[in-house]
Every structure is written in C-alpha cells, then in structure tokens.
Scaffold this motif. Structure first.
Motif, PDB file in Angstrom:
ATOM      1  N   LEU A   1       3.294   8.075  -6.862  1.00 38.17           N
ATOM      2  CA  LEU A   1       4.591   8.578  -6.425  1.00 38.17           C
ATOM      3  C   LEU A   1       4.462   9.565  -5.273  1.00 38.17           C
ATOM      4  CD1 LEU A   1       6.468   9.261  -9.791  1.00 38.17           C
ATOM      5  CD2 LEU A   1       6.708   7.299  -8.268  1.00 38.17           C
ATOM      6  N   TRP A   2       5.467   9.566  -4.437  1.00 39.42           N
ATOM      7  CA  TRP A   2       5.616  10.532  -3.348  1.00 39.42           C
ATOM      8  C   TRP A   2       7.003  11.140  -3.445  1.00 39.42           C
ATOM      9  CZ3 TRP A   2       2.519   6.494  -3.258  1.00 39.42           C
ATOM     10  CH2 TRP A   2       1.278   6.596  -2.627  1.00 39.42           C
ATOM     11  N   GLU A   3       7.104  12.406  -3.082  1.00 40.34           N
ATOM     12  CA  GLU A   3       8.420  12.995  -2.852  1.00 40.34           C
ATOM     13  C   GLU A   3       8.476  13.397  -1.395  1.00 40.34           C
ATOM     14  OE1 GLU A   3      11.936  15.477  -4.908  1.00 40.34           O
ATOM     15  OE2 GLU A   3       9.924  15.854  -5.662  1.00 40.34           O
ATOM     16  N   ASN A   4       9.423  12.801  -0.703  1.00 41.27           N
ATOM     17  CA  ASN A   4       9.521  12.909   0.740  1.00 41.27           C
ATOM     18  C   ASN A   4       8.227  12.335   1.340  1.00 41.27           C
ATOM     19  OD1 ASN A   4      12.104  14.075   0.452  1.00 41.27           O
ATOM     20  ND2 ASN A   4      11.150  16.044   0.007  1.00 41.27           N
ATOM     21  N   THR A   5       7.348  13.142   1.937  1.00 37.07           N
ATOM     22  CA  THR A   5       6.073  12.601   2.429  1.00 37.07           C
ATOM     23  C   THR A   5       4.895  13.255   1.725  1.00 37.07           C
ATOM     24  OG1 THR A   5       6.017  14.193   4.252  1.00 37.07           O
ATOM     25  CG2 THR A   5       7.025  12.037   4.688  1.00 37.07           C
ATOM     26  N   VAL A   6       5.128  13.847   0.587  1.00 33.35           N
ATOM     27  CA  VAL A   6       4.076  14.551  -0.136  1.00 33.35           C
ATOM     28  C   VAL A   6       3.667  13.737  -1.362  1.00 33.35           C
ATOM     29  CG1 VAL A   6       3.464  16.651  -1.393  1.00 33.35           C
ATOM     30  CG2 VAL A   6       4.909  16.784   0.656  1.00 33.35           C
ATOM     31  N   LYS A   7       2.374  13.456  -1.498  1.00 27.44           N
ATOM     32  CA  LYS A   7       1.858  12.749  -2.663  1.00 27.44           C
ATOM     33  C   LYS A   7       1.942  13.675  -3.864  1.00 27.44           C
ATOM     34  CE  LYS A   7      -0.283   9.350  -4.755  1.00 27.44           C
ATOM     35  NZ  LYS A   7       0.082   9.800  -6.096  1.00 27.44           N
ATOM     36  N   ILE A   8       2.508  13.191  -4.941  1.00 30.58           N
ATOM     37  CA  ILE A   8       2.609  13.994  -6.151  1.00 30.58           C
ATOM     38  C   ILE A   8       1.873  13.283  -7.280  1.00 30.58           C
ATOM     39  CG2 ILE A   8       4.769  15.123  -5.521  1.00 30.58           C
ATOM     40  CD1 ILE A   8       6.264  13.130  -7.237  1.00 30.58           C
ATOM     41  N   GLU A   9       1.379  14.058  -8.199  1.00 27.71           N
ATOM     42  CA  GLU A   9       0.694  13.535  -9.380  1.00 27.71           C
ATOM     43  C   GLU A   9       1.502  13.966 -10.593  1.00 27.71           C
ATOM     44  OE1 GLU A   9      -1.709  11.524  -9.331  1.00 27.71           O
ATOM     45  OE2 GLU A   9      -2.294  11.654  -7.230  1.00 27.71           O
ATOM     46  N   PRO A  10       2.624  13.301 -10.823  1.00 23.08           N
ATOM     47  CA  PRO A  10       3.520  13.790 -11.866  1.00 23.08           C
ATOM     48  C   PRO A  10       2.993  13.488 -13.256  1.00 23.08           C
ATOM     49  CG  PRO A  10       4.320  11.715 -11.043  1.00 23.08           C
ATOM     50  CD  PRO A  10       3.109  12.070 -10.205  1.00 23.08           C
ATOM     51  N   ASP A  11       3.211  14.419 -14.147  1.00 25.13           N
ATOM     52  CA  ASP A  11       3.012  14.137 -15.566  1.00 25.13           C
ATOM     53  C   ASP A  11       4.356  13.634 -16.071  1.00 25.13           C
ATOM     54  OD1 ASP A  11       2.588  14.039 -18.249  1.00 25.13           O
ATOM     55  OD2 ASP A  11       1.931  16.116 -18.470  1.00 25.13           O
ATOM     56  N   LEU A  12       4.428  12.350 -16.360  1.00 23.02           N
ATOM     57  CA  LEU A  12       5.706  11.778 -16.793  1.00 23.02           C
ATOM     58  C   LEU A  12       6.027  12.121 -18.239  1.00 23.02           C
ATOM     59  CD1 LEU A  12       5.685   8.231 -15.134  1.00 23.02           C
ATOM     60  CD2 LEU A  12       6.440  10.416 -14.197  1.00 23.02           C
TER      61      LEU A  12
ATOM     62  N   VAL B   1       0.818  -1.168   0.000  1.00 19.72           N
ATOM     63  CA  VAL B   1       0.000   0.000   0.000  1.00 19.72           C
ATOM     64  C   VAL B   1       0.868   1.240   0.000  1.00 19.72           C
ATOM     65  CG1 VAL B   1      -1.953   1.024   1.155  1.00 19.72           C
ATOM     66  CG2 VAL B   1      -1.447  -1.355   1.469  1.00 19.72           C
ATOM     67  N   ALA B   2       0.676   2.113  -0.966  1.00 19.41           N
ATOM     68  CA  ALA B   2       1.255   3.441  -0.915  1.00 19.41           C
ATOM     69  C   ALA B   2       0.240   4.355  -0.262  1.00 19.41           C
ATOM     70  CB  ALA B   2       1.563   3.898  -2.318  1.00 19.41           C
ATOM     71  N   LEU B   3       0.590   5.612   0.019  1.00 18.22           N
ATOM     72  CA  LEU B   3      -0.417   6.398   0.661  1.00 18.22           C
ATOM     73  C   LEU B   3      -0.282   7.872   0.424  1.00 18.22           C
ATOM     74  CD1 LEU B   3      -0.010   7.616   4.080  1.00 18.22           C
ATOM     75  CD2 LEU B   3       1.827   6.224   3.300  1.00 18.22           C
ATOM     76  N   LEU B   4      -1.370   8.553   0.733  1.00 19.22           N
ATOM     77  CA  LEU B   4      -1.353   9.994   0.711  1.00 19.22           C
ATOM     78  C   LEU B   4      -0.445  10.514   1.812  1.00 19.22           C
ATOM     79  CD1 LEU B   4      -4.982  11.155   0.189  1.00 19.22           C
ATOM     80  CD2 LEU B   4      -2.965  12.073  -0.910  1.00 19.22           C
ATOM     81  N   ALA B   5       0.403  11.479   1.495  1.00 17.08           N
ATOM     82  CA  ALA B   5       1.349  11.965   2.474  1.00 17.08           C
ATOM     83  C   ALA B   5       0.993  13.357   2.940  1.00 17.08           C
ATOM     84  CB  ALA B   5       2.742  11.969   1.865  1.00 17.08           C
ATOM     85  N   GLY B   6       1.513  13.678   4.099  1.00 15.10           N
ATOM     86  CA  GLY B   6       1.346  15.031   4.603  1.00 15.10           C
ATOM     87  C   GLY B   6       2.596  15.840   4.321  1.00 15.10           C
ATOM     88  N   ALA B   7       2.885  16.768   5.207  1.00 22.10           N
ATOM     89  CA  ALA B   7       4.029  17.644   4.999  1.00 22.10           C
ATOM     90  C   ALA B   7       5.317  16.863   5.121  1.00 22.10           C
ATOM     91  CB  ALA B   7       3.997  18.764   6.033  1.00 22.10           C
TER      92      ALA B   7
ATOM     93  N   ILE C   1       0.419   4.499   7.113  1.00 24.40           N
ATOM     94  CA  ILE C   1       0.288   5.000   5.741  1.00 24.40           C
ATOM     95  C   ILE C   1      -1.037   5.730   5.572  1.00 24.40           C
ATOM     96  CG2 ILE C   1       1.891   3.442   4.601  1.00 24.40           C
ATOM     97  CD1 ILE C   1      -0.419   1.644   3.900  1.00 24.40           C
ATOM     98  N   SER C   2      -1.109   6.863   6.249  1.00 19.66           N
ATOM     99  CA  SER C   2      -2.284   7.710   6.140  1.00 19.66           C
ATOM    100  C   SER C   2      -1.817   9.161   6.067  1.00 19.66           C
ATOM    101  CB  SER C   2      -3.189   7.524   7.359  1.00 19.66           C
ATOM    102  OG  SER C   2      -2.709   8.279   8.452  1.00 19.66           O
ATOM    103  N   PRO C   3      -2.702  10.063   5.671  1.00 20.60           N
ATOM    104  CA  PRO C   3      -2.308  11.479   5.647  1.00 20.60           C
ATOM    105  C   PRO C   3      -1.924  12.019   7.022  1.00 20.60           C
ATOM    106  CG  PRO C   3      -4.286  11.136   4.341  1.00 20.60           C
ATOM    107  CD  PRO C   3      -4.037   9.854   5.074  1.00 20.60           C
ATOM    108  N   ALA C   4      -2.280  11.268   8.066  1.00 22.13           N
ATOM    109  CA  ALA C   4      -1.930  11.701   9.425  1.00 22.13           C
ATOM    110  C   ALA C   4      -0.599  11.134   9.894  1.00 22.13           C
ATOM    111  CB  ALA C   4      -3.039  11.303  10.396  1.00 22.13           C
ATOM    112  N   GLY C   5       0.015  10.264   9.088  1.00 20.95           N
ATOM    113  CA  GLY C   5       1.258   9.644   9.505  1.00 20.95           C
ATOM    114  C   GLY C   5       1.039   8.677  10.656  1.00 20.95           C
ATOM    115  N   PRO C   6       1.988   8.574  11.602  1.00 23.38           N
ATOM    116  CA  PRO C   6       3.231   9.342  11.686  1.00 23.38           C
ATOM    117  C   PRO C   6       4.209   8.968  10.571  1.00 23.38           C
ATOM    118  CG  PRO C   6       3.259   7.574  13.293  1.00 23.38           C
ATOM    119  CD  PRO C   6       1.889   7.556  12.671  1.00 23.38           C
ATOM    120  N   PHE C   7       5.154   9.851  10.294  1.00 24.85           N
ATOM    121  CA  PHE C   7       6.045   9.684   9.167  1.00 24.85           C
ATOM    122  C   PHE C   7       7.439   9.207   9.561  1.00 24.85           C
ATOM    123  CE2 PHE C   7       2.916  12.962   8.031  1.00 24.85           C
ATOM    124  CZ  PHE C   7       2.294  12.300   6.983  1.00 24.85           C
TER     125      PHE C   7
END
Length: 773
Positions: free
Chosen positions: A205-216, A13-19, A172-178
C-alpha cells in the motif's frame, strides 16, 4: 540488457514512493477587482476567487470499479452471488446491459479515467508490459486530462482509493517522477496499491506517494479501503461542507487472490455443488426474467477444455466448488463494504446528491486460473504452471490445501469453467478483446436527485463513454487548459441521452477493441472479430462476423455468408487502428522482446547497488532476476556469530526468492508456488567483514522442471555450497510482493523464519551484477 520477457507477464508493479507531491491546478493569476492604497486602511479587498468553486448544488461523484467479476456473477445482473447493495442501486437507478470495457484492467482504467480510447492514451495492455511505441508506451498524455483533473478544476476535492495500475514502469521508483501517480493526475489523495492485484491481508500500500507498511489488525483490505474513503469524505465535509467530492473507489475484488474472512465463504457452503453447467442455466433464466437479455438467448457451448460438470470426479467437484464459494464470498463481502460507504453517505445526508457510477468488472471473468484453478497465487499463471503441470497432479495438490482455499494462507483463482459461468451468457473471457465475454460488463447509474428514471437501458456504450456521461449529468466544464496543457477532445459518447428515453437510438456507432493481437470492431450492431493465439503469425488468424442485434452472445458466425460486410468491417478496423495508434499489434511472438519494453529504472544497468531500507520494490522497478545469470553480493560485517536475518528477499509466501543468514549459515531459498527448495553453506560465517555471494548460472531450458544450470554460495570467494537448478528456480518473478533489502517485509518467502527477519549484523549494501552473454 537483452533478457527475454515472458509473454504472460501481466503482473503489475507497485513501488516505493518518495515524498508526497501533487500537480498544481491550472491557476492563472486572477484579476484584482479591489483598490490598492499605500496602507491597508486605504486598500479595498477584491474578494478574489483564488480556487475554482463548484456550481451551486453540484453533485458528489463516485466511481466504483470492480475487477474481474463477469457479467453473470452478481445478483444485480441475474447471478447467483448475493449482492443486495448492488441490487438496490440498480433497482433505484438504471441498469445498462450493452456496456463494454477493453477486456483487461489497465486499458479499461485508462479509458475510464480519460474518456478516451486506451491506445489514444498509450495504454495498450497491462501497464508494466508497455512497449516503447506510440499508443503503447504507458504514458497517459497530460493533453488528455482525467476526470479527477476535470473535477478539481470544477471545484471538487478528489480521492482515489484502491487499485491504480496506470503508472508507467519507468516512473515507479523512489526517484519518481510522481506526476503520473494518482496525485499527479488530479487526485488530492491516494490510498491504495499500484499493481494489478495485491494480497488482501498483507497488501502493498501507498498513501499519496509514500510507501506504508500498515498493520491491518486482521482486517480485510476492502474494509480498510472503505474506511479510508469514509475518512477522506468526513474530513472534506467537515472542513468544506458545501464542496462536492469525486471518489474513485477501486477495490481489488474480485481479482485473484480470492481471499476473504471465513464466514463469507461459509455462507456459500454447498450452494454451488450443482456445478458450472447448472449455474449457467439458472443464471440465464434469471437474466431473462429480469429482462437483461433477449428472451430467445441460448447458452453457447463450453469454452475449449472445460469439462461437463457431471463428468468430473468427486475430488474435482469438491475442490472446484470450493473455489467458487471463496469467489462468491469475496464478491458478497465487497458488496457489503460498498454498502457501508452508501450508508455513510446517507447518514451525512449526501446520498441523494451523489452520482454513483458502479461498473461491475473492468473486463470479463478471469481465465488466469487455467482449467484446474490455482491455490498458490498468480505466479502459477505467470510462469505457466497452470498449463504445463499434469492436470491430475494439480488437482491432488489443491485437494491437500482444500481447507485453506480462500483464506489468507492461500492465493486462489477459480478454474476456467467457473469463469465462463460467471460470464453467463457469453463465451470467452478476460483478455479476449474479440469477444463479448471479454468486454461486456454491467453498468449501473444511481443518482436520486438527478436521475428519477428507473429500469434497463440497452443502447451500445463503452467505458470511454462514462466520463463524458458524468460531465453531462453533473454539468462540469471541461477546461481548454489543464495544468498548462491544452486539452484534446474526448472520444467517448455520453449516455445522457438514454436517461429519459429508454428507446433512444444509439449514438455510439463505431468502436474498436484490441488486446495482444485479439481484436474486433463494432459498427451499428455488426461486429467483426478475430481471436489471436499469442506466438502465432497474424496470417493464421481467422475473422468472424456477428449480427449482435439478432445474435446477442455471438453464436452464429456469418463470415462465410456475408463476405462483403466482413470486408467492410475489416477495413473499418484498419481505419480505426491507424487513427488511434493501435498498430503495431502485439502477440506475434511467444516472448515479448525485453528490448522493446518501456524501461524500468534498472533495465539499462548491468549492475545495481541497493542499500538497507529499500522495501517492497516492485518486480519491474527492481533489478530483474528472471531467467538469466546473475550474482548477488552482500557487503556485511558479522559482529556476533549469532547474527542472522535476510540480506535480500523478493516475493512472499506463495512465490519468491530469499538470501539470508540463519544458524550461522548462509542460505538461499526458492519458493516456487509454495514449493520450497534450499541451498545452505557447509561452513559457518566467521566474525568480521565479509562478502557473502550468491551466483546463479542459467542455461536456457524448455520446461519448468528441466535442469537449467547451477547456483552457488560463497563466503569471501570461497565456495561453500552448490547445486543444480531447474528452470522454475530461475523463474524469479514475484508478483504480489516486492524486493526488500536487509529484511523480508509482508509475508515470508520461507516458513523457516518470521517476517521481517531483519539482518542483525551490519549490512552495508547489496550489489547485483547481471551476467550478459
């Protein structure tokens, strides 16, 4: 809630990340060596070293870990897939032919990162199937630091790029913990995916703990990962040119889906038409020529169910060859992309002072394609389609999409015959922790400035030995305390002793293996092992015994003739199991009791309230929709009769579920491995406030095609549609893509709309109610 959990849920499971957050380094207040006056003019600076500084000449360190490759796939180890970069690294470094992993991905990665046995760090199997018991819960202790934490304390910058797969489900939730995300376990930066696999063209994909929606921009994920690794290195070497870096590069290759640009597949057109039997013969011959296997090695019999290639029909040969062409193209492309990283290091004059650890596979080749292979994604394995559908029907269905196999419009994995071929010269496959086929993988060490020796090393080793080896070669100091946690000892055995002496006697004398009940123990060339069939009592298991010094690939079972040796090793396994928290063994039941899993953020709730903006929430971090009764209510305002869009979607083009409005009607669609079924309201939705509801009433069924209840649609409590469902319709367990609210990101569950198909009315919230008997 007591919902049964399917035993083949090896989806991660991947997840939505926070800050973006990161763990601080262990940094006690340093002693001030200057003098403090009343004014700055009267003060003498202390030249205080606030951050750890690397030793002069400390090498850069690069771990490259591939996925599901197999011992006999790459040309570097005798395979027929061209990997010129791997060949070059091997030819200019050391090949290790007696190196072992754990037989499956998360445990191998946890062991690699920590230098310890996988149960010692609580990763007993894939991370999202962790069980709430010591040794099994998925939480890597902070007292067992990672190589990234150690490197950072030694003055390194640290980067993780690619597959992670060791963050526990509850986190693995937007609340973490990270703090158990990569940036919480020693990495300054992370760019990649948290799951066991991801689509190579529409990745999560995530960068650090932030969910990204990259256009590849049409790029392949491996290309993007290497681009990001180079970006991190470039920034670091610009800002601190004398500071070394540690890079953990883990592409999704060659885990399914085997997707790659067409020119890479075309490169192998016709190359494997001779089939898997011929492939194994040719590879074994190459391996003998290279000195990778003993000269007297012979091929074991085919694994159970695998047919002789010459007995296959023309259609079987056609589609099966295509599967391996796609796989081979994927592996060659990965080699090329690793080459871009190597060439970049050379361009910036860093290659000679870089220690590269290349592990070609985190376990044996994958059995997850079943006997036919699959073309529509991992869910064909998870839901059991590869086992329960008729063989002939599956071949016919695959043949219809022959031209798509390997493209972004397919989610392929090859059949078990090719898996054994990629594992040449071993029997058995990934997940088979009892066998060399599940656990033996190629290892290459390359370090021009530090390793002048070349050739082959045959000393026994395990993935838990890599980090101790690197610590020795790079002269790193393991702190007594990291991030405030006093450190336990490493458990692997450094291979540094083998570098200058190819004939050095083994120092790694004992090693256990265990995944889902299949288990083994090694001691000084002897190995006792047992394959366990999930869902059967452990009392049915039959132990085998092998002398690997004389029987490299386990063909001569000595259990009957050496009962005392077998008993000795069985007792040793029990000793090791008690020492490292291997018990309880898993696999005694067909289903893994949901109540015993570590809990995700929604697992203790009968009701979940979701708000617009939630995107790609992974399956085990989202409300569980798998094989039980539930209701979904969308609290909306229809501002225009032309309002349309997705209310809730889970999954994507290969497998998923979507609840949406289109052409004024309320619709639900099930995507069962590319097969679509719909239910649409018989009335339009009027303007104004409304509760749009979907009810699924599940009646347990045996087979995926069996009737298993009903589903209904409601507009303001008025039923507007109903139909009977099958068990397949209730098997909502998407793997590669997560859950979205108010839209369908990445690929569409239904081809009737284009992503993101954002809802154009007003969506206040989604309420999911689980119906508990």
């Amino acid at each position: 809630m007591a919902i049964p959990f399917h035993h083949r849920l090896f989806a991660t499971v991947a997840l939505l990340a926070g800050a973006y957050t990161t763990q601080a380094q262990h940094s006690p207040v340093p002693a001030f060596t200057g003098t403090v006056g009343k004014t700055l003019a009267e003060t003498t600076a202390g030249n205080t070293q606030f951050n750890p500084a690397a030793k002069p000449g400390a090498p850069n360190i690069v771990y490259i870990l591939l996925d599901d490759v197999g011992f006999g796939a790459s040309s570097a180890f005798g395979g027929l897939v061209d990997t010129p970069i791997f060949d070059s690294l091997a030819n200019n470094g050391l090949r290790y032919t007696n190196f072992h992993t754990t037989a499956i991905c998360s445990p191998t990665r946890a062991s690699l990162l920590t230098g310890r046995n996988h149960h010692s760090v609580n990763v007993n199997t894939v991370i999202d199937a962790a069980v709430d018991a010591p040794g099994h819960n998925g939480y890597i202790p902070f007292e067992k630091g990672t190589i990234a934490e150690i490197a950072r304390e030694n003055g390194y910058n640290t980067f993780a790029v690619g597959k992670w797969h060791v963050t526990p489900t509850p986190d693995i939730s937007p609340a973490g913990p990270f703090n158990r995300w990569p940036t919480g376990r020693g990495f300054d930066h992370f760019y990649g995916f948290l799951a066991g696999e991801t689509d190579q063209y529409t990745p999560q994909l995530w960068e650090n703990t932030v969910k990204i929606e990259p256009d590849l921009h049409g790029k392949h994920l491996t290309t993007v990962l290497v681009d990001k690794a180079i970006e991190y290195i470039a920034g670091q070497k610009t800002a601190a040119p004398d500071k070394p870096f540690f890079l953990y590069l883990t592409p999704g290759a060659t885990h399914g889906p085997h997707q790659v640009d067409k020119q890479w597949i075309d490169k192998y057109k016709g190359r494997f038409d001779g089939g898997w039997d011929k492939y194994r013969e040719e590879v074994l011959a190459h391996q003998k020529q290279l000195g990778l296997v003993p000269a007297n090695t012979t091929l074991p019999v085919r694994n159970s169910g695998v047919k002789a290639w010459d007995s296959l029909s023309a259609v079987e040969k056609k589609v099966f060859a295509r599967f391996f062409e796609a796989y081979a193209g994927f592996l060659s492309h990965t080699d090329y992309e690793v080459g871009r990283l190597i060439h970049y290091l050379q361009e910036i004059n860093q290659l000679n002072n870089t220690l590269v650890v290349l592990i070609i596979g985190d376990n044996g080749a994958s059995k997850e394609g079943g006997l036919t292979g699959h073309a529509f994604g991992i869910n064909e394995y998870i839901d059991g389609s590869v086992y329960t559908e008729k063989y002939e029907d599956r071949i016919a269905a695959i043949n219809k999409v022959y031209d798509l196999i390997g493209s972004s419009k397919s989610g392929p994995n090859y059949p078990a015959g090719w898996a054994q071929a990629a594992n040449t010269p071993f029997r058995y496959l990934k997940q088979d922790a009892n066998s060399e086929g599940g656990t033996r993988n190629p290892l290459i060490l390359f370090y021009p400035d530090g390793i002048k020796e070349r050739g082959i090393r045959t000393q026994y080793s395990h993935v838990n030995s890599v980090t101790p080896t690197v610590i020795d070669i790079a002269h790193l100091t393991v702190p007594d305390v990291i991030n405030g946690y006093r450190q336990d000892s490493l458990e692997g055995v450094s291979l540094a002793y083998t570098i200058a002496n190819e004939k050095a006697s083994d120092k790694h004398h004992v090693q256990y293996y265990e995944i889902s009940g299949s288990r083994a123990v090694y001691k000084d060339g002897w190995k006792a092992e047992v394959y366990h069939q999930t869902g059967t009592p452990f009392t049915n298991d039959t132990w085998e015994l092998y002398n690997l010094q004389d029987d490299f690939n386990e063909q001569h079972n000595l259990a009957a003739t050496q009962p005392d040796k077998l008993k000795e090793l069985q007792n040793l396994f029990d000793e090791q199991a008690n020492k490292y928290n291997v018990y309880p063994l898993l696999g005694d039941t067909q289903g893994r009791d949901f109540s015993k899993l570590t809990k995700g953020p929604f697992d203790r709730r009968k009701q979940a309230i979701l708000y617009p903006g939630v995107t790609q929430l992974p399956t085990r971090a989202a409300p569980f929709l798998y094989q039980h009764s539930f209701s979904i209510k969308a609290d909306v305002e229809i501002t225009d009769t032309r309002n349309e869009g997705v209310l809730l979607a889970a999954g994507g083009r290969f497998t998923g579920f979507t609840f949406y409005v289109q052409n004024g009607k309320l619709t639900v669609a099930h995507n069962n491995n590319g097969k679509l079924v719909y239910l649409t309201s018989d009335k339009p939705i009027a303007k104004g406030k409304a509760i749009l509801r979907y009810d699924l009433t599940y009646i347990p069924a045996k087979n995926l095609t069996d009737e298993a209840g009903t589903e209904s649609l409601y507009i303001n409590d008025v039923k507007v549609a109903e139909r009977k469902i099958t068990k397949a319709d209730a098997t909502i367990l998407p793997y590669d893509e997560g859950l979205d609210v108010g839209r369908d990101n990445a690929s569409p569950v239904s081809p009737n709309y284009q992503t993101p198909f954002t809802f154009t009315g007003i969506l206040h919230k989604i309420i999911v109610d689980h119906v508990i008997p």
